[in-house]
Scaffold this active site. Structure first.
Site, short mmCIF file in Angstrom:
data_model
loop_
_atom_site.label_atom_id
_atom_site.label_comp_id
_atom_site.label_asym_id
_atom_site.label_seq_id
_atom_site.Cartn_x
_atom_site.Cartn_y
_atom_site.Cartn_z
N TYR A 142 -54.79 -70.16 33.78
CA TYR A 142 -54.32 -70.83 32.56
C TYR A 142 -55.14 -72.09 32.35
O TYR A 142 -55.35 -72.86 33.30
CB TYR A 142 -52.83 -71.19 32.71
CG TYR A 142 -52.24 -71.93 31.53
CD1 TYR A 142 -52.10 -71.31 30.29
CD2 TYR A 142 -51.81 -73.25 31.66
CE1 TYR A 142 -51.54 -71.98 29.21
CE2 TYR A 142 -51.24 -73.93 30.59
CZ TYR A 142 -51.11 -73.29 29.36
OH TYR A 142 -50.55 -73.96 28.30
N ASP A 237 -61.58 -75.87 36.26
CA ASP A 237 -60.34 -76.42 35.73
C ASP A 237 -59.49 -76.86 36.92
O ASP A 237 -58.84 -76.06 37.58
CB ASP A 237 -59.59 -75.37 34.89
CG ASP A 237 -58.31 -75.94 34.29
OD1 ASP A 237 -57.89 -77.05 34.72
OD2 ASP A 237 -57.72 -75.29 33.42
N LYS A 270 -52.57 -83.64 35.09
CA LYS A 270 -51.46 -83.71 36.04
C LYS A 270 -51.54 -84.92 36.98
O LYS A 270 -51.22 -86.01 36.53
CB LYS A 270 -51.32 -82.36 36.76
CG LYS A 270 -50.97 -81.28 35.70
CD LYS A 270 -50.55 -79.94 36.22
CE LYS A 270 -49.99 -79.11 35.08
NZ LYS A 270 -50.70 -77.89 34.76
C1 LIG Z 1 -51.19 -77.43 33.36
C2 LIG Z 1 -52.55 -76.86 33.24
C3 LIG Z 1 -53.29 -76.96 32.06
C4 LIG Z 1 -52.73 -77.51 30.79
O1 LIG Z 1 -52.38 -78.84 30.91
P1 LIG Z 1 -51.31 -79.47 29.85
O2 LIG Z 1 -51.31 -80.91 30.18
O3 LIG Z 1 -50.03 -78.75 30.10
O4 LIG Z 1 -51.85 -79.17 28.50
C5 LIG Z 1 -54.60 -76.52 32.08
N1 LIG Z 1 -55.14 -75.98 33.18
C6 LIG Z 1 -54.45 -75.84 34.32
C7 LIG Z 1 -55.11 -75.26 35.52
C8 LIG Z 1 -53.13 -76.26 34.39
O5 LIG Z 1 -52.42 -76.08 35.51
#
Ligand SMILES: *Cc1c(COP(=O)(O)O)cnc(C)c1O
Length: 428
Positions: A142, A237, A270
C-alpha cells in the site's frame, strides 16, 4: 456516558460509515468499533472506560507510546509559538537535517502532510526526472490512495493493472504494472519487456499492509540491479518501516546484506510525525532539484512542514536515537511474537510470526507467506475470532488480518506477558 454502540450509530449519520478511514470501521472483523477517549503510554481507553493494550499505535507513529513527556512538552511549546505560518521555519530545517543524518541515501527532503501525498509526489518526481511514464508496484503493498496506485494485477504479466477503486479511470492506471512480491522472474520479465519505459519501482521493503512480509535479500538485490541497468528509480516506501524496524529504516537492513545497496528515493511518514500529520519524500540532491521552485516538477502544500507537527516529529526522532532504544524495543517485540507462537503451540493452533524492530506480524499458518496471494489464502475466520477474543480481554490488535502490529517503547515486559496470557485463553 455514551457507549461505543451509541457513538457508532450517531457517527454513521454524519460521517460515511461512521469513520474517517475505512479500516477503523471493523468491517473486516465485524462488531462495533471502539471509540477512543484517551491514551497514555501503551494503553488506550474507550468511551466506556475500558482499557486496552494498544498494538496499533495509530498504525505506526506512536513508537514512544502515547503522551511521551518530552514529545508533549515540545508540542505544547511549539503550539504557543503559532500553529502555521505559510513561511519557512528553522524547525523544518532541523527535521530535514535529522533525516539526512539517520538515512545515508538521503541528501534532500521535502516535507508533506501524509504518506499518500509523499508517495504520490515521489512518483511524479521519478517520472519528471526520468521523462518516463510507467511504474511498477507489488500486489499487497500500500502506498496511499493516489489514483495511479490503487491498482491490482491484470490477468497477464504484460497487461497493466485494473483500478481497485471506483472513480479511478482505467486510463489513469494504464502505466502502472502490478507484480507479485518476492517474484524475481516477474521483475526480470517486466524489465525485459518495458524496461526503458519504467520511471520507477515502488516497494514496501518490509510490507506492513499485507500483515508482515519481508522482501527477500536476493529479490531486493535483483531489483536494485535491474533498476540501475535500465535507468529506473528504486523508490522505498518506508512510511511504515522508516524509523520503526531500525533507526535507519529497512534500507539500513538491506545495506547490511547487499554490498553498496541504497534506494534512489525514500518515502517516510508515520513515525517521523510522532502522531501528527507529517510525511516526507527524499533522495539525492540531483533528483530533488527537479522539484519546484528549482525545477519543473510541481509540488506544494499549505500545511507542509507544519511547525507543531515538526516539533512532534523532531522530539520523537530524538528519543529513538538514544543508545539501546531499538535493541530493547526489538527484544520486547520478539518476546511478544515468541509468546504468541508458544501459546498457539500449546493450544494446538498453527501460528507463525515474525518481527523487526518494533513491527510484527503473525499468521494462522504453518509457514510465513512470501506474497499477497499466500497471505490471503488462509482466510480470515481464525484471525477474526482471535481478534475479538483478544479485544474482549483488553488487547487491541489491528482489526484486519492483513495489517502489521506495532509495539512501542511504553510496552513493558508485563504488558507483553499479559498479552500472551490473554492469547493463551483466546487460542484455547
Ligand atoms: C500508511 C502508509 C501510507 C499512507 O500514509 P497516509 O499518511 O495514511 O496517507 C503509505 N505507504 C505505506 C507503506 C503506509 O504504511
Amino acid at each position: 456516558m455514551s457507549t461505543n454502540a451509541a457513538l457508532f450509530e450517531r457517527a454513521q449519520r454524519s460521517i460515511p460509515g461512521g469513520v474517517n478511514s475505512p479500516v477503523r470501521a471493523f468491517k473486516a472483523v465485524g462488531g462495533t468499533p471502539r471509540f477512543i477517549a484517551k491514551a497514555q503510554g501503551a494503553y488506550m481507553w474507550d468511551a466506556e472506560g475500558r482499557r486496552y493494550i494498544d498494538y496499533i499505535g495509530s498504525w505506526g507513529p506512536m513508537i514512544l507510546g502515547h503522551g511521551h513527556p518530552e514529545v508533549l512538552e515540545a508540542v505544547q511549546k511549539a503550539a504557543l509559538d503559532g500553529f502555521s505560518f505559510g513561511a519557512p521555519t528553522e524547525r523544518e530545517v532541523e527535521l530535514a537535517e535529522e533525516i539526512l543524518k539517520l538515512v545515508p541515501s538521503v541528501e534532500q527532503v521535502r516535507l508533506v502532510s501524509s504518506g499518500t501525498e509523499a508517495a504520490m509526489s515521489a512518483i511524479r518526481l521519478a517520472r519528471g526526472f526520468t521523462g518516463r511514464s510507467k511504474l511498477i508496484k507489488f500486489e499487497g503493498c500500500y502506498h496511499g490512495h493516489a489514483d495511479a496506485l490503487l491498482v491490482k494485477a491484470g490477468s497477464g504479466l504484460a497487461t497493466f493493472g485494473h483500478p481497485t477503486s471506483a472513480g479511478v479511470p482505467p486510463e489513469v492506471v494504464q502505466h502502472t504494472l502490478v507484480l507479485e512480491y518476492n517474484n524475481v522472474e516477474q521483475i526480470e520479465q517486466a524489465f525485459a519487456e518495458v524496461g526503458s519505459d519504467i520511471a520507477c519501482v515502488m516497494i514496501e521493503p518490509i510490507a506492513g499492509n499485507m500483515n508482515f512480509v519481508r522482501a527477500s535479500v536476493p529479490f531486493m538485490k535483483r531489483l536494485r540491479e535491474l533498476c540501475t541497468q535500465h535507468g529506473a528509480l528504486l523508490v522505498f516506501d518506508e512510511v511504515m518501516s522508516g524509523f520503526r524496524v531500525a533507526l535507519g529504516g529497512a534500507q539500513s537492513l538491506y545495506a547490511e546484506q547487499i554490498s553498496g545497496f541504497t534506494p534512489d528515493l525514500s518515502v517516510f511518514g508515520k513515525v517521523i510525525g510522532g502522531g501528527m500529520p507529517l510525511a516526507a519524500f527524499a533522495g539525492p540532491a540531483k533528483v530533488m532539484a527537479q522539484l519546484a521552485p528549482l525545477g519543473p516538477v510541481y509540488q506544494a502544500g499549505t500545511l507542509s512542514g507544519n511547525p507543531v507537527a515538526t516539533a512532534c516529529g523532531l522530539a520523537t526522532l530524538k528519543v529513538i536515537q538514544r543508545p539501546g532504544f531499538f535493541e530493547s524495543l526489538a527484544q520486547r517485540t520478539q518476546s511478544l511474537v515468541q509468546g504468541l507462537v508458544g501459546a498457539a503451540q500449546r493450544a494446538g493452533v498453527p501460528l507463525v510470526g515474525d518481527s523487526q524492530g518494533g513491527m510484527f506480524g503473525f499468521f494462522f499458518a504453518d509457514a510465513l507467506p512470501q506474497h499477497y496471494q499466500a497471505v490471503m489464502a488462509h482466510g480470515s475466520d481464525k484471525f477474526n475470532r482471535f481478534f475479538h477474543a483478544m479485544l474482549d480481554r483488553g488487547v487491541y490488535l489491528a482489526p484486519a488480518m492483513y495489517e502489521a502490529g506495532f509495539v512501542s517503547d511504553a510496552h513493558t515486559e508485563q504488558d507483553i506477558a499479559d498479552t500472551v496470557a490473554a492469547a493463551a485463553q483466546a487460542l484455547g
